[in-house]
Scaffold this motif. Structure first.
Motif, short mmCIF file in Angstrom:
data_model
loop_
_atom_site.label_atom_id
_atom_site.label_comp_id
_atom_site.label_asym_id
_atom_site.label_seq_id
_atom_site.Cartn_x
_atom_site.Cartn_y
_atom_site.Cartn_z
N PRO A 180 0.81 -1.30 -0.02
CA PRO A 180 0.07 0.00 -0.21
C PRO A 180 0.60 1.28 -0.14
CG PRO A 180 0.28 -0.87 2.30
CD PRO A 180 0.81 -1.83 1.29
N PHE A 181 2.05 1.23 -0.24
CA PHE A 181 2.94 2.32 -0.48
C PHE A 181 3.83 2.34 -1.58
CE2 PHE A 181 2.72 0.84 4.03
CZ PHE A 181 2.18 1.70 4.63
N GLU A 182 4.24 3.92 -1.97
CA GLU A 182 5.18 3.83 -2.85
C GLU A 182 6.69 3.52 -2.49
OE1 GLU A 182 5.34 7.66 -4.64
OE2 GLU A 182 3.43 7.25 -5.89
N GLY A 183 7.49 2.75 -3.04
CA GLY A 183 8.98 2.46 -2.38
C GLY A 183 9.77 1.99 -3.53
N LYS A 184 11.04 1.43 -2.80
CA LYS A 184 11.91 0.94 -3.82
C LYS A 184 12.57 -0.46 -3.30
CE LYS A 184 16.19 1.94 -6.39
NZ LYS A 184 17.32 3.15 -6.72
N ILE A 185 12.47 -1.42 -3.90
CA ILE A 185 12.96 -2.76 -3.37
C ILE A 185 14.46 -2.64 -3.23
CG2 ILE A 185 13.36 -5.14 -3.99
CD1 ILE A 185 10.83 -5.03 -5.61
N ARG A 186 14.88 -2.99 -1.73
CA ARG A 186 16.15 -2.92 -1.42
C ARG A 186 16.81 -4.32 -1.22
NH1 ARG A 186 16.88 -0.22 4.58
NH2 ARG A 186 18.88 -1.16 4.28
N GLU A 187 16.11 -5.24 -1.03
CA GLU A 187 16.65 -6.81 -0.97
C GLU A 187 15.43 -7.65 -1.05
OE1 GLU A 187 18.87 -9.34 2.61
OE2 GLU A 187 18.07 -7.34 3.17
N ILE A 188 16.00 -8.93 -1.52
CA ILE A 188 15.05 -9.94 -1.90
C ILE A 188 15.83 -11.32 -1.32
CG2 ILE A 188 13.64 -11.73 -3.18
CD1 ILE A 188 13.28 -9.17 -4.97
N TYR A 189 15.15 -11.97 -0.20
CA TYR A 189 15.82 -13.13 0.29
C TYR A 189 14.71 -14.26 0.43
CZ TYR A 189 17.86 -15.87 4.21
OH TYR A 189 18.32 -16.95 4.90
N ALA A 190 15.17 -15.53 0.31
CA ALA A 190 14.42 -16.77 0.24
C ALA A 190 15.12 -17.71 0.99
CB ALA A 190 14.35 -17.22 -1.21
N SER A 191 14.21 -18.32 1.59
CA SER A 191 15.01 -19.64 2.54
C SER A 191 13.92 -20.60 2.64
CB SER A 191 15.22 -19.13 3.87
OG SER A 191 14.08 -18.68 4.51
N CYS A 192 14.46 -21.82 2.97
CA CYS A 192 13.45 -22.96 3.22
C CYS A 192 13.51 -23.78 4.34
CB CYS A 192 13.77 -23.72 1.62
SG CYS A 192 15.35 -24.60 1.66
N GLY A 193 12.49 -24.60 4.70
CA GLY A 193 12.49 -25.19 6.00
C GLY A 193 13.22 -26.53 5.50
N VAL A 194 13.16 -27.30 4.45
CA VAL A 194 13.83 -28.42 4.26
C VAL A 194 14.45 -28.21 2.69
CG1 VAL A 194 13.55 -30.89 3.60
CG2 VAL A 194 12.16 -29.86 5.40
N TYR A 195 15.85 -28.19 2.78
CA TYR A 195 16.24 -27.92 1.51
C TYR A 195 16.14 -28.94 0.17
CZ TYR A 195 20.10 -30.92 2.83
OH TYR A 195 20.78 -32.11 3.21
N GLY A 196 16.29 -28.55 -0.91
CA GLY A 196 15.97 -29.34 -2.03
C GLY A 196 17.04 -30.20 -2.40
N THR A 227 17.85 -17.96 -7.21
CA THR A 227 17.70 -19.27 -7.02
C THR A 227 18.46 -19.76 -5.78
OG1 THR A 227 20.14 -19.03 -7.88
CG2 THR A 227 18.48 -19.57 -9.56
N ILE A 228 17.78 -21.15 -5.45
CA ILE A 228 18.57 -21.67 -4.21
C ILE A 228 18.99 -22.97 -4.87
CG2 ILE A 228 17.90 -22.74 -1.82
CD1 ILE A 228 15.33 -20.88 -1.65
N HIS A 229 20.19 -23.18 -4.51
CA HIS A 229 21.26 -24.35 -5.00
C HIS A 229 20.70 -25.49 -4.28
CE1 HIS A 229 23.21 -22.12 -8.25
NE2 HIS A 229 23.61 -21.37 -7.23
N ALA A 230 20.80 -26.52 -4.79
CA ALA A 230 20.62 -27.86 -4.08
C ALA A 230 21.35 -28.24 -2.80
CB ALA A 230 21.02 -29.18 -5.19
N GLY A 231 20.82 -28.52 -2.07
CA GLY A 231 21.49 -28.84 -0.58
C GLY A 231 21.84 -27.56 0.20
N GLU A 232 21.14 -26.29 -0.12
CA GLU A 232 21.28 -24.98 0.46
C GLU A 232 19.92 -24.67 0.99
OE1 GLU A 232 23.48 -22.44 -2.17
OE2 GLU A 232 25.49 -23.87 -2.02
N LYS A 233 20.03 -23.70 2.11
CA LYS A 233 18.88 -23.48 2.78
C LYS A 233 18.49 -22.03 2.42
CE LYS A 233 17.53 -24.68 6.41
NZ LYS A 233 16.21 -25.30 6.85
N SER A 234 19.20 -21.15 1.81
CA SER A 234 18.80 -19.69 1.26
C SER A 234 19.29 -19.38 0.08
CB SER A 234 19.20 -18.75 2.39
OG SER A 234 20.57 -18.46 2.15
#
Length: 277
Positions: A180-196, A227-234
């Motif tokens: 609901p605001f104007e803004g600028k993306i400064r960071e994107i981060y992905a993580s997983c509970g169980v890695y692939g 991307t999240i690489h094989a065997g990695e959590k983030s």
């Protein structure tokens, strides 16, 4: 109580060098004080700088925000409306919910070694600055007040959108989020509970409010996907970090995750989009 002058009480053995008065303006107060005169609960000596007067937290100066009338009375001077205002030139009045705070320094501290009241004012200001440089009582204080203010401003200006998916189907996610605001993306981060056991690849798609309500058009904000690489959590450990092609956010833009490749056995995806507004 609204519209009532009162002495603020303190407890403990703290030494108080002044008397306090607070006024919270309501309609009854306005009906009796249209002329902006304030009757003080504690008398003072004219011309001795014994008063600290605040309106809604703003420090008013004698002959610049209020005038001394007699030893029991002052009159507020809030200026006049600017030329572009419909009431240009007229004196600005008090309004409901205005808060007036008056500190009357006690006469016994008016004179003293090293400057009396002025010294006490400086001591009080110094204590406030030291306190303001701390986040909590347990924290080490910031080196400068500016550093503390920068920290507060950064916390206020940064918002985070969070997507949480237990299972990760291919294609567009069924969950869509509005920002609901104007803004600028400064960071994107992905993580997983169980890695692939194999690589996962995701993009983030954006749609304007207008398009969302008519014919939704989703566009990828990456020129290189996350991307999240094989065997990695983030995504932090990826040797191919994402590249943004569109970091700007317009008010009420909508976002969703698009899964291009779901890593084998990957579960519990959390994706954060950190935005500076």
């Amino acid at each position: 109580m609204a519209g009532t002058k009162m002495t603020l009480r303190r407890y403990g053995n703290e030494l108080i060098y002044w008397n306090e008065q607070e006024i919270i303006v309501d309609q009854a107060y306005l009906d009796k004080h249209e002329d902006l005169y304030i009757r003080l609960t504690h008398p003072y000596i004219l011309g001795t700088k014994m008063l600290d007067v605040y309106l809604n937290g703003q420090h008013l100066l004698v002959q610049g925000g209020y005038e001394e009338v007699d030893e029991n009375t002052i009159r507020l001077d809030l200026g006049t409306y600017p030329l572009e205002h419909p009431l240009a030139g007229q004196h600005i009045p008090l309004v409901i919910d205005d808060e007036i705070y008056i500190r009357t320094w006690k006469p016994e501290y008016r004179q003293g070694s090293g400057g009396g009241i002025d010294d006490l004012r400086f001591k009080r200001l110094e204590e406030e600055v030291v306190s303001a440089r701390k986040y909590t009582e347990r924290d080490v204080q910031f080196h400068r007040l500016d550093d503390r203010l920068d920290y507060i401003q950064e916390r206020a200006e940064v918002k985070t959108m969070v997507f949480v998916l237990d299972r990760i189907p291919l294609g567009p996610c069924k969950y869509e989020m509005r920002f609901p605001f104007e803004g600028k993306i400064r960071e994107i981060y992905a993580s997983c509970g169980v890695y692939g056991t194999s690589k996962s690849e995701f993009s983030i798609e954006k749609c304007s409010q207008f398009d969302y309500e008519t014919l939704p058009r989703w566009t990828n904000i990456f020129s290189r996907n996350l991307t999240i690489h094989a065997g990695e959590k983030s995504s932090n450990t990826s040797n191919l970090p994402y590249v943004l092609s569109d970091s700007l956010i317009h008010k009420n833009d909508h976002f969703r995750i698009y899964t291009h490749v779901a890593g084998e056995d990957l579960r519990g995806l959390t994706l954060e989009i950190v935005v500076t507004i």
